[in-house]
Write an enzyme that holds these catalytic residues in place. Structure first.
Site, short mmCIF file in Angstrom:
data_model
loop_
_atom_site.label_atom_id
_atom_site.label_comp_id
_atom_site.label_asym_id
_atom_site.label_seq_id
_atom_site.Cartn_x
_atom_site.Cartn_y
_atom_site.Cartn_z
CG ASP A 189 28.39 43.95 32.20
OD1 ASP A 189 28.17 43.46 33.32
OD2 ASP A 189 29.22 44.85 32.00
CG ASP A 227 29.07 42.34 36.89
OD1 ASP A 227 30.18 41.90 36.53
OD2 ASP A 227 28.86 43.55 37.09
CD GLU A 228 32.82 41.38 32.68
OE1 GLU A 228 32.62 41.87 31.55
OE2 GLU A 228 33.73 41.75 33.43
#
Length: 386
Positions: free
Chosen positions: A9, A102-103
């Protein structure tokens, strides 16, 4: 063979992207958002210290932290950096699932035959930071649920390994809020009967949870016990979402055409939000009774909101429909997709609009897509069901 699943993350991703080109933003409270009545899309840890959080009304956030620097979001920049991160990870990891902008989830099962899985992941994290300048947190464990919870507990810029014999000791003392996909309503329901920590939830009879919550109760019980057999799905970038409707009879009824447009957009926008996509290009197609086909397109700020998309589609349709001939078919296509959720994109929309979409989506998820919607789109929904 025991699985080795990694959740990676990017820490405060939007803020970190802005800090790359502006050193004055380091070590100060930063809020990503916009508009006097907008919501917080992201915020730095310095802002979180004052109680600021994502999806909070911007005015409330500034009351809590008046010194915060507010920056309007730039989804194009975030999307570009996200793709760069994904490319770095895909070069090295055998199986990668991009869960959001974003992960990422990685399945590195068996890699410890050649490398230590934890050391390998740590080197990958360092490679991402070295090439992009972005901070990363990760957790390595036996499944996706435990890895995701682990990443949340390790932030910022943290790294943690949770072996199979350490899963329950790790999960037990945590709040049930840490369980992925456990919403506020479920949390309040369980809190009222004294279930606030994961160990209490894990020890409940699964039949009781099923009676209280329905079929999701079984899944929730499994997660509380660290059980998750879901696979890491290889990542593929979707190019577009689209829909078309061919009328039974060719028509020039503008009122009906606008109603169909509203229904078509509402259905596509709901799909975008369910799959966590934002769209930047809108394409409208019409086919006349003589089979001539014409299209127009427009670039917009990244969004998945019905009101913005409907307005754009109607404007394109009105510009496109110039012959005043009967129409045989209408088509709508959304392209230029990036990963992101509704609240990420609402730099200009109001909190009330955000809450409205979230409430409508919850009703659709629970009772069916056609149970709530704009009145203008009901003609389309009814037609589709015939």
């Amino acid at each position: 063979m025991e699985r080795a699943i990694v959740h990676m993350d990017m820490d405060t991703f939007f803020v970190s992207c802005e800090r790359l080109g502006n050193s004055s933003l380091h070590n100060i409270p930063v809020i990503i958002g916009g508009g006097d009545r907008g919501v917080v899309a992201s915020c730095s840890y310095e802002a979180r210290y004052f109680g600021v959080r994502s999806a909070m009304p911007l005015k409330m956030a500034l009351r809590l932290c008046p010194e915060a620097k507010v920056i309007k979001g730039d989804m194009e920049k975030y999307s570009l950096l996200s793709r760069t991160v994904t490319e770095i990870i895909e070069e090295k990891a055998p199986v990668v699932e991009k869960a959001s902008i974003d992960e990422h989830y990685l399945d590195i099962t068996g890699i410890d035959k050649f490398f230590g899985a934890y050391q390998w992941t740590q080197e990958l994290m360092q490679s991402v930071t070295r090439h992009t300048g972005l901070p990363v947190s990760f957790a390595l464990s036996v499944n996706k649920t435990v890895a995701k919870i682990g990443t949340g507990e390790s932030k910022p810029a943290g790294r943690i390994e949770i072996a199979s014999n350490g899963v329950r000791p790790f999960l037990n003392p945590l709040s049930i809020k840490k369980i992925p996909m456990l919403g506020d309503a479920t949390f309040q329901l369980l809190s009222r009967i004294g279930v606030r920590q994961i160990h209490t939830l894990a020890e409940m009879p699964v039949e009781v949870l099923q009676q209280m919550i329905g079929k999701n109760g079984i899944d929730l019980w499994k997660k509380a016990n660290g059980i998750d057999f879901s696979q890491v799905e290889p990542y593929t970038e979707r190019k577009s979402v689209s829909t078309e409707h061919t009328f039974d009879q060719d028509t020039i009824d503008l009122y009906m055409l606008h109603a169909f447009i509203s229904g078509m957009v509402e259905k596509l926008a709901y799909q975008l939000r369910c799959e966590q996509w934002l769209v930047s290009t809108v394409v409208v197609k019409i086919r006349y009774a003589n089979f001539d086909t014409e299209t127009k397109q427009a670039k917009i700020a990244y969004t998945s909101a019905d009101n913005i998309l409907t307005k754009t589609v109607r404007e394109l349709f009105d510009r496109l429909y110039s012959r005043r001939m009967r129409i045989r078919l209408i088509g709508i296509r959304f392209t230029g997709l990036v990963r992101g959720s509704l609240q990420i994109n609402l730099f200009e929309d109001t909190q009330e609009m955000t809450v409205l979409y979230q409430a409508m989506d919850r009703i659709k998820n629970r009772f069916g897509y056609d149970k709530v919607g704009r009145a203008a789109g009901f003609n389309f929904t009814a037609k589709q069901e015939k």
